[in-house]
Design a protein around this motif. Structure first.
Motif, PDB file in Angstrom:
ATOM      1  N   ALA A 124       0.838  -1.209   0.000  1.00 39.73           N
ATOM      2  CA  ALA A 124       0.000   0.000   0.000  1.00 39.73           C
ATOM      3  C   ALA A 124       0.871   1.258   0.000  1.00 39.73           C
ATOM      4  CB  ALA A 124      -0.923  -0.011   1.215  1.00 39.73           C
ATOM      5  N   THR A 161      -6.339   0.756  -2.416  1.00 40.74           N
ATOM      6  CA  THR A 161      -5.233   0.292  -3.261  1.00 40.74           C
ATOM      7  C   THR A 161      -5.494  -1.179  -3.627  1.00 40.74           C
ATOM      8  OG1 THR A 161      -3.893  -0.617  -1.472  1.00 40.74           O
ATOM      9  CG2 THR A 161      -3.642   1.735  -1.902  1.00 40.74           C
ATOM     10  N   GLU A 197       2.183   1.892  -3.405  1.00 39.39           N
ATOM     11  CA  GLU A 197       1.165   2.383  -4.340  1.00 39.39           C
ATOM     12  C   GLU A 197       0.688   3.783  -3.961  1.00 39.39           C
ATOM     13  OE1 GLU A 197      -1.601  -0.866  -5.118  1.00 39.39           O
ATOM     14  OE2 GLU A 197      -3.087   0.593  -5.815  1.00 39.39           O
ATOM     15  N   SER A 198       0.532   4.039  -2.672  1.00 42.51           N
ATOM     16  CA  SER A 198       0.032   5.338  -2.191  1.00 42.51           C
ATOM     17  C   SER A 198       0.931   5.856  -1.071  1.00 42.51           C
ATOM     18  CB  SER A 198      -1.379   5.195  -1.621  1.00 42.51           C
ATOM     19  OG  SER A 198      -2.290   4.898  -2.598  1.00 42.51           O
TER      20      SER A 198
END
Ligand code: FPP
Ligand code: MG
Length: 357
Positions: free
Chosen positions: A263, A309, A266-267
């Motif tokens: 996660a 995500t 991704e973010s």
């Protein structure tokens, strides 16, 4: 490099009836463990019965039995508790149970699988000594089996378990130090080492060549990764009542598990929320209603951010990759490609990613 997420089919749920032929051997493992010479101490006896009598999933001895049969061609069904093969695979269960007793002390856990822990019922003192008692029993069984290579394998496991657990502790609340490399190292120690020992010891017991035994070990480490990845997933996907511990338990303890690692990749903005959870979780030690409520809010925020995500799908896919890698390695070692025991072992390993506890 992972395949596209759409390329990962959901494995079928494990059909428990496939293990029926091995049921008596599984029972023999439990009977053998229960029938160890009992301690004189009432507390220790209670802790022993609580732990050994709790009848977990017996996943390690079962994998050991199935692999024994797949590698030797001899049936591992219907073995009695007097059979050294039962005693060999029972060692892995005893060590597993000892780690749980100690782990619940370290984690200050009051429940496990929804039931009170030994440390909650009988205190930390008894739980620690009961764990030591199980380790002593495991050493005695290994001595009786009389295979020094296997003694060495399990002595390495005890060291690896301590090392992995302490590495996890050192990485706590440190999202920067918690890299994928460290994550793998930690998992190899605290989870993979025991699966590796279970499979390798079977190869050594059967007199397989060194190279094959090392491959059995490697497959165990890979399956251990898959197993830990699935444990990590349960922290997000199962409700607290089913799991017997609060959701996001890892984050609350400062553990950066695989879903968090994916996660954050991704973010990266989730790092701010995670840091908030960490700060509040540490403050909750001081235990004010204010911080407890704030921690719940921060955990919900983290969970929501994370669910936006693809992290859970990626974690599952990675677990599936590790499982297939382990199975490919194991299959390459089989003397006969069509082993019913191996088919069941493959089903059991694949179903791991579907488990709910
Ligand atoms: C569970 O992890 C714990 C382990 C897999 C290993 C624990 C290892 C030790 C306590 C150190 C060494 C112990 C011995 C006996 C040599 P978890 O807390 O992530 O999972 P849980 O949800 O099952 O508690
Ligand atoms: Mg724990």
């Amino acid at each position: 490099m992972m395949k596209p997420l759409s390329a990962y089919p959901t494995p079928p749920l494990f059909d428990a009836s496939s293990l029926l032929p091995w049921h008596n051997s599984q029972e023999a493992v439990v009977t053998f463990l229960i029938n160890q010479n009992p301690p004189a101490s009432r507390q220790l006896l209670q802790a022993f019965k609580h732990s050994v009598g709790s009848r977990g999933k017996l996943i390690r001895p079962t994998l050991g039995l199935l692999m024994l049969e797949a590698l030797s061609g001899d049936s591992s069904q219907q073995l009695s508790e007097a059979d050294p093969r039962i005693q060999l695979v029972a060692v892995s269960e005893l060590i597993h149970l000892a780690t749980l007793l100690h782990d619940d002390v370290l984690d200050e856990a009051d429940t496990r699988r929804g039931k009170p822990t030994v440390r909650f019922t009988l205190g930390n003192h008894t739980a620690i000594l009961a764990g030591d008692f199980l380790l002593a029993k495991a050493s005695g069984i290994l001595a009786d089996l009389g295979n020094l290579e296997i003694v060495r394998i399990y002595s390495n496991v005890l060291a690896a378990l301590c090392d992995g657990e302490l590495l996890q502790h050192e990485l706590c609340f440190d999202a920067t130090a918690s890299t994928w490399e460290r994550y793998q190292q930690k998992n190899h120690g605290k989870t993979g080492s025991l699966f590796a020992a279970t499979l390798e010891s079977v190869g050594r017991w059967l007199g397989y060549p060194n190279e094959a035994c090392l491959q059995l070990h490697a497959a165990g480490l890979d399956f251990g990764m898959a197993f830990q990845l699935t444990d990590d997933l349960l922290d997000y996907s199962i409700d607290a009542a089913t799991l017997g511990k609060p959701v996001l338990d890892d984050a609350r303890h400062g553990i950066v598990n695989a879903p968090l690692l994916f996660a954050l990749e991704e973010s990266p903005e989730l790092d701010g929320i995670l840091q908030g959870v960490f700060t509040l979780a540490q403050a909750v030690e001081g235990d004010t209603t204010y911080t407890t409520d704030a921690l719940e809010t921060a955990c919900q925020q983290l969970k929501q951010g994370l669910l936006q995500t693809q992290t859970l799908e990626k974690t599952k896919a990675l677990a599936s990759d590790y499982t297939e890698k382990a199975l490919t390695t194991l299959k390459s070692l089989l003397p006969d490609r069509h082993s019913p025991a191996f088919e069941v072992l493959a089903q059991l390993m694949r179903a791991n990613t579907q488990r709910q506890s």
